[in-house]
Enzyme design. Sequence first.
Site, PDB file in Angstrom:
ATOM      1  N   ARG A  64      17.075 -30.378 -15.812  1.00 36.40           N
ATOM      2  CA  ARG A  64      16.851 -31.823 -15.766  1.00 36.40           C
ATOM      3  C   ARG A  64      15.714 -32.176 -16.708  1.00 36.40           C
ATOM      4  O   ARG A  64      15.060 -31.314 -17.273  1.00 36.40           O
ATOM      5  CB  ARG A  64      16.506 -32.259 -14.339  1.00 36.40           C
ATOM      6  CG  ARG A  64      15.513 -31.337 -13.650  1.00 36.40           C
ATOM      7  CD  ARG A  64      14.748 -31.982 -12.545  1.00 36.40           C
ATOM      8  NE  ARG A  64      13.877 -33.024 -13.032  1.00 36.40           N
ATOM      9  CZ  ARG A  64      12.698 -32.781 -13.622  1.00 36.40           C
ATOM     10  NH1 ARG A  64      12.262 -31.538 -13.815  1.00 36.40           N
ATOM     11  NH2 ARG A  64      11.952 -33.775 -14.039  1.00 36.40           N
ATOM     12  N   GLY A  65      15.465 -33.481 -16.836  1.00 35.51           N
ATOM     13  CA  GLY A  65      14.417 -33.961 -17.725  1.00 35.51           C
ATOM     14  C   GLY A  65      14.997 -34.289 -19.081  1.00 35.51           C
ATOM     15  O   GLY A  65      15.709 -33.473 -19.687  1.00 35.51           O
ATOM     16  N   ALA A  66      14.720 -35.489 -19.583  1.00 44.28           N
ATOM     17  CA  ALA A  66      15.397 -35.993 -20.777  1.00 44.28           C
ATOM     18  C   ALA A  66      15.358 -35.042 -21.974  1.00 44.28           C
ATOM     19  O   ALA A  66      16.405 -34.695 -22.519  1.00 44.28           O
ATOM     20  CB  ALA A  66      14.824 -37.359 -21.148  1.00 44.28           C
ATOM     21  N   ARG A  98      25.103 -36.852 -17.140  1.00 44.94           N
ATOM     22  CA  ARG A  98      23.992 -37.712 -16.698  1.00 44.94           C
ATOM     23  C   ARG A  98      23.973 -38.930 -17.605  1.00 44.94           C
ATOM     24  O   ARG A  98      23.426 -38.882 -18.712  1.00 44.94           O
ATOM     25  CB  ARG A  98      22.640 -36.985 -16.791  1.00 44.94           C
ATOM     26  CG  ARG A  98      22.447 -35.748 -15.939  1.00 44.94           C
ATOM     27  CD  ARG A  98      22.391 -36.004 -14.443  1.00 44.94           C
ATOM     28  NE  ARG A  98      21.400 -36.964 -14.018  1.00 44.94           N
ATOM     29  CZ  ARG A  98      20.104 -36.692 -13.800  1.00 44.94           C
ATOM     30  NH1 ARG A  98      19.635 -35.487 -14.034  1.00 44.94           N
ATOM     31  NH2 ARG A  98      19.278 -37.618 -13.364  1.00 44.94           N
ATOM     32  N   GLN A 212      10.675 -34.292  -7.079  1.00 39.84           N
ATOM     33  CA  GLN A 212      10.337 -33.576  -8.313  1.00 39.84           C
ATOM     34  C   GLN A 212       8.836 -33.487  -8.536  1.00 39.84           C
ATOM     35  O   GLN A 212       8.352 -32.552  -9.161  1.00 39.84           O
ATOM     36  CB  GLN A 212      10.986 -34.253  -9.525  1.00 39.84           C
ATOM     37  CG  GLN A 212      12.470 -33.995  -9.651  1.00 39.84           C
ATOM     38  CD  GLN A 212      13.283 -35.160  -9.136  1.00 39.84           C
ATOM     39  OE1 GLN A 212      12.942 -35.770  -8.133  1.00 39.84           O
ATOM     40  NE2 GLN A 212      14.370 -35.472  -9.812  1.00 39.84           N
ATOM     41  N   ASP A 253      13.774 -41.623 -19.520  1.00 36.64           N
ATOM     42  CA  ASP A 253      15.104 -41.064 -19.765  1.00 36.64           C
ATOM     43  C   ASP A 253      15.872 -41.863 -20.805  1.00 36.64           C
ATOM     44  O   ASP A 253      16.756 -41.331 -21.458  1.00 36.64           O
ATOM     45  CB  ASP A 253      15.897 -41.011 -18.461  1.00 36.64           C
ATOM     46  CG  ASP A 253      15.413 -39.878 -17.574  1.00 36.64           C
ATOM     47  OD1 ASP A 253      16.052 -38.819 -17.590  1.00 36.64           O
ATOM     48  OD2 ASP A 253      14.402 -40.052 -16.880  1.00 36.64           O
ATOM     49  N   LYS A 264      12.620 -42.258 -13.716  1.00 33.31           N
ATOM     50  CA  LYS A 264      12.907 -41.924 -12.326  1.00 33.31           C
ATOM     51  C   LYS A 264      12.547 -43.076 -11.401  1.00 33.31           C
ATOM     52  O   LYS A 264      11.497 -43.709 -11.552  1.00 33.31           O
ATOM     53  CB  LYS A 264      12.119 -40.667 -11.928  1.00 33.31           C
ATOM     54  CG  LYS A 264      12.382 -40.198 -10.504  1.00 33.31           C
ATOM     55  CD  LYS A 264      13.812 -39.738 -10.319  1.00 33.31           C
ATOM     56  CE  LYS A 264      14.091 -39.311  -8.887  1.00 33.31           C
ATOM     57  NZ  LYS A 264      15.493 -38.937  -8.691  1.00 33.31           N
TER      58      LYS A 264
END
Length: 381
Positions: A64-66, A98, A212, A253, A264
């Site tokens: 995860r994470g852009a 996503r 997170q 994101d 988020k």
Amino acid sequence: MADQDAHTGERRHATEIPAIRWEEPPEGPVLVLLDQTRLPAEEVEFVCTDASALVGAIRSLAVRGAPLLGIAGAYGVALAAARGFDVDEAADALQGARPTAVNLSVGVRRARAAHRAALAAGADPQRAAAAALAAARALHREDAEASARMAGHGLALLDELLPGGGHRILTHCNTGSLVSGGEGTAFAVALVAHREGRLRRLWVDETRPLLQGARLTAYEAARSGMAYTLLTDNAAGSLFAAGEVDAVLIGADRIAADGSVANKVGSYPLAVLARYHHVPFIVVAPVTTVDPDTPGGASIEVEQRPGYEVTEITAPQVPVGGPGGGVPVAPLGAQAYNPAFDVTPPELVTAIVTEAGVASPVTAASLAELLSGQVVQRLET
């Protein structure tokens, strides 16, 4: 198919966590991920042998994470090519995993373009796969370099806005080495402030519903020896009221052409609190997160997550209970509103920090300058 092999990792510095890596064992190339759903209880590697396994890992938030999603997407295309799968089919599946995170599409398109260009030039499938892999590796390397530049720009901005050091920074979600080819985005700024002796306290929102912040940011902060304190998301207001927050640093994101920021869920309320309490609200993200094809916040597709992520608590060591595999914390059948992101309008953003520089005030014009390669540093006084 995907294989999952558990390995208890040795204690390492946070910047050495292998969030993603490409390996070529005798049985064929694989993409190895640090399964972020299992942190901080254990370090478990998730091994992807095809793009469909990577799609599953992306949707489950194992990766995860852009910025890291962009890297993963590029490697996913390379994996499909190297394994002899349909590259276009794999690319389409990856891009849809996503929808809010624009970097994922950027990475996929870059590797697919390299693959197509090689084929058009007469390369055989093996050489075309190598071209896709080279594109993924280049993106990985560039993201690490961008991370270092963002950290430098971000600390310079903090020092300009808040002379004297002793910064008390509030952050949301996770933006460290777990989401990047380098040391991250917003977290990287706090980390370099810590190394320079200018971080007094890192306030870490636990970040509902998947925690997170509690599971990942606190994990990285602890491993880096940073002074940090974990708080529930709805306790942030009391910190602002007590004058305990000097700046808010978050990642993104997707950033629309007008400067609207999707991050988020829970980021927008922080921006409102920051504006009311006259605290800088700073977004740190690579230029690739700015999407000129998305005109404004209303055009950003916000991913809706399953309701059980709110109605249940899950953890690796907790026995399977409810429909999502966790322990129910709401009545059976309770409906839940669970957007993965919210959108902060540009007028609430003090500055956007990228590897190309700092945009402030945040406007369509200042972002367009960043995208054109011009370094921007017009801070509001």
